[in-house]
Design an enzyme around this catalytic site. Sequence first.
Site, PDB file in Angstrom:
ATOM      1  N   GLY A   1      -4.479 -59.535   6.267  1.00 59.54           N
ATOM      2  CA  GLY A   1      -4.136 -58.418   5.393  1.00 59.54           C
ATOM      3  C   GLY A   1      -4.472 -57.084   6.046  1.00 59.54           C
TER       4      GLY A   1
ATOM      5  CG  ASN B   1     -28.246 -64.836   9.181  1.00 57.04           C
ATOM      6  OD1 ASN B   1     -28.241 -65.301   8.047  1.00 57.04           O
ATOM      7  ND2 ASN B   1     -28.392 -63.539   9.388  1.00 57.04           N
TER       8      ASN B   1
ATOM      9  CE  LYS C   1      -7.099   1.329   3.727  1.00 54.89           C
ATOM     10  NZ  LYS C   1      -5.845   1.628   4.453  1.00 54.89           N
TER      11      LYS C   1
ATOM     12  CE1 TYR D   1      -7.964   0.471  14.298  1.00 53.10           C
ATOM     13  CE2 TYR D   1      -9.507   1.290  12.644  1.00 53.10           C
ATOM     14  CZ  TYR D   1      -8.608   0.326  13.074  1.00 53.10           C
ATOM     15  OH  TYR D   1      -8.338  -0.772  12.294  1.00 53.10           O
TER      16      TYR D   1
ATOM     17  CD  GLU E   1      -2.527   1.088   2.783  1.00 54.12           C
ATOM     18  OE1 GLU E   1      -3.498   1.839   2.954  1.00 54.12           O
ATOM     19  OE2 GLU E   1      -2.137   0.259   3.643  1.00 54.12           O
TER      20      GLU E   1
ATOM     21  CB  CYS F   1      -4.394  -1.839   4.310  1.00 51.29           C
ATOM     22  SG  CYS F   1      -3.585  -2.098   5.921  1.00 51.29           S
TER      23      CYS F   1
ATOM     24  CB  SER G   1      -7.466 -62.057   5.194  1.00 52.46           C
ATOM     25  OG  SER G   1      -7.023 -60.702   5.137  1.00 52.46           O
TER      26      SER G   1
ATOM     27  NE  ARG H   1     -25.839 -48.994  11.591  1.00 54.87           N
ATOM     28  CZ  ARG H   1     -26.006 -48.851  10.276  1.00 54.87           C
ATOM     29  NH1 ARG H   1     -25.918 -49.906   9.493  1.00 54.87           N
ATOM     30  NH2 ARG H   1     -26.284 -47.683   9.767  1.00 54.87           N
TER      31      ARG H   1
END
Length: 688
Positions: A375, A476, A125, A131, A56, A181, A373, A359
Site C-alpha cells: 500500500g 528485538n 505621510k 533623495y 498617492e 508610499c 503491505s 534516528r
Amino acid sequence: MAEPAGFASFHRHGFVRVGVATPRVFVADPQRNAAASIEQAVSAAEQGVDLLIYPELGLSGYAIDDLHLQDALLSGVERALGEIVERSRDLGPVLLLGAPLRRNGRVYNCAIAIAHGRVLGVVPKTFLPNYREYYEKRWFASGAGLRGLEIDVAGQAAPFGTDLLFSAEDLRDFVFHVEICEDYWAPMPPSTMGALAGATILCNLSASNITVGKSADRALLCASQSMRCVAAYAYSAAGDGESTTDLAWDGQGSIYELGEPLAQSERFSREPQIIAADVDVQRIRLERARTPTFNDAAALSGHPETAFRTVRFRHQPSFADLGLRRAIRRFPYVPDAPERLDLDCYESFNIQVSALVRRFEATSGSHMVIGVSGGLDSTHALIVAAKACDLMGLPRSTILGFTMPGFATGEETKGNAWRLMRALGVEAEEIDIRPAARQMLADMGHPFASGEKVYDIAFENVQAGLRTDYLFRLANQRRGFVVGTGDLSELALGWCTYGVGDQMSHYAVNAGLPKTLIQYLIRWTVRTGQFDAATGDILNAILDTEISPELVPADETGAIQSTQSKVGPYELHDFFLFHILRYGLPPSKVAFLAWHAWRDASAGLWPAHFPDAAKNAYDLPTIASWLEAFLRRFFQTSQFKRSALPNGPKISAGGSLSPRGDWRAPSDSVADVWLQELRDALPETERR
C-alpha cells in the site's frame, strides 16, 4: 443544487473584499481626477468591494512639483474631495484617496478615508523622501508625531494624525491602517505599529515611479510586511497619465495576505484598473492569537493600541452571495504552482530521509524493520529508508522488509510488495499471520474461529496487532528498530490500531505526511528519477491500487474493503485537517472553503501532473456529511491514539499531531460544539 442562503456570503465567513484602483491621472486637474475616482468607486461598488485604495496624491497628480504649493490647486483639490464625499453616500466601499491638504500653515501629503458621505479621518505621510529624484520636503510637512488632532475638510471636521485605525462596527475584524508610499520603505514602517494596534489590513497609497527591477522590490516589501505583521497588505501605485517630465510610471497594484499574493494588476496598462481579492481577516486574527510573538512585540512596543484612536463606522455589508475572489487550493498540503511543487517534494522527502538517518545513527541496532503491505504508506516509508541507506553508504539489505498476508490480503498488493522489495534490494521475507490469528481468535472464542463470517473490529485488530507484534519481536531478534508507516491523515481520523498496532513503532517517519502528499511524493520520486525505471513502474502500479487495510475478505461481488468508502475521501479529510489544525477555522468556514474548492472539477487549478481520472468534485451536502464524520473522529474519538505517538519528524507547515508539537488536546473531549456550529450555518436542505 440550490445555493444556501446566507451560507454563500463571503462576509459571513470572515472575508473582506479589498480593491486597489489605478485610475488614469490628469496632471494638476482635480476635477477630472475626482470624476475618474468616482467612476472607479461606482465600478468597485458593483463588484462588492468593501475597501478601495487609490494612488498617492491621486486628486492632484504626484509629479507636479511646485504646483503643490499653489493655493488655486489646493482649493480645487478640496472642492473635488467634497464631490467625492457627496457621491459616496450611496456607495458601498470605503474609499482611501490621496490628496494634498492644508492645515495650520502647512501642506500635508494625505490619505483621506471616506464612507457613506462621511470623512472618517485623514492620515498624513510620515516619511518624506528627499533623495535622488525625490524632493517631497520642498512641498510637504511630515506627519511624524501628529496625534489626537482634527482637520476641516469637505465641510466636515475629521480626525487627523498618524494615530488612526479604522474599524467597521458591523463586520468583525475589518480594521485597517493607512500609510503612504515611502512609509513602507522605512526601517520601521508606520504600518508595523498599526498592525500591533489591531489593524488586519494595511493599506499603502503610493505614487512610486518605476525603474528597472523596482517592481520586484515593491513585491518583496509587500510580501514581507504582510508576513511579518501577520496581516494583509494592499498597495496602489500611480499609473498612466502621471507626468513623465523626468520619471515613468507602471501602475503596479497588489494585494498580499500573510506573505502570499492574492491579486496583481497589469503593469503599464493604458486603461484604468481595479483589482480585488477577498482577504481572510478571520484567519489573520486567529493566526495572531496562536502566535505569542505577536503580542510580545506589541508589549515591547508599549502596546500601540493604547496610543491609537479607532474611528468606528457602520459598513452595512449586503451579506449577499457575491462569489469568492480568492484562489482556494484543493490540496492545501500540495502546491498548485509547478515551480513550488518540486521544491516542496524535495524538501518533504529529504526531511524524512535526514530524520531517519539521525534516528538510525542514534540507535545501537544494525537494521531497520518495516512491514511492507504493497500500500501507499508502507511503500513510502520503504523508499525513504532506502534513500537513508544510500545517504549513509549502507547496503539496502540493512532494511528488513516483511510482508505479512492476512485473511484479506490480495495477490496484487502482495505481489507489488515483493516486487518493490526485490527492486530496492532490501532483505525480504514473508510471514503468514493467518495461523497465529486463527489461534488467537479461537482462544478468544470469536465466531470466526467456528466458521462464521463475522468481520468485526476485533477480527480486524487481531490481524493488525499481530503484524506489529511480529515486527517488534523481529526487531528485538535482529538488532533493529521498527520504522512506522502510518500517516498524518490516518492519525487525524484515528484510522489506526492502537498500541500493538500500526499506531505504534520505534520511529514514525510518515506521521507528519498527509495521504494526499504521500501520493504526490511517490509520483515525484518516479518523475524525477529518484530510483531506477523498474522501481518507478512498480511505484506507479501501487499508486493505482485502491486504498484498503485489507483486513476484511472481499464480499460476494468481489469488492474489497475500501478505506475511503468507510471513512470518506482522503482529499476532503486532508482539506478539513489543514484548515482546522493550522488555523483553527470554524467548521462552517471549512465547509464554505471546501465548497468553493471542490464543487467544480473544471474550475481552478490542480497540482501539476495530477491525473485527469482522479479529478473529483463534491457538492455541499457531501462535503458537510464527511466534515461531520471528520469532526467526530478528530475531536471526540481519536485523541487518545495521538497522545501516545512515537517520535517522528514534522514535515509540513500545516502542522503535526504530535502531543509534543503542534497539537495538544484532551482524550475525553466531545465534538458537540463543532458539530453544532456547522449545523447552525447550513440550511436543512444542504445536509444529509
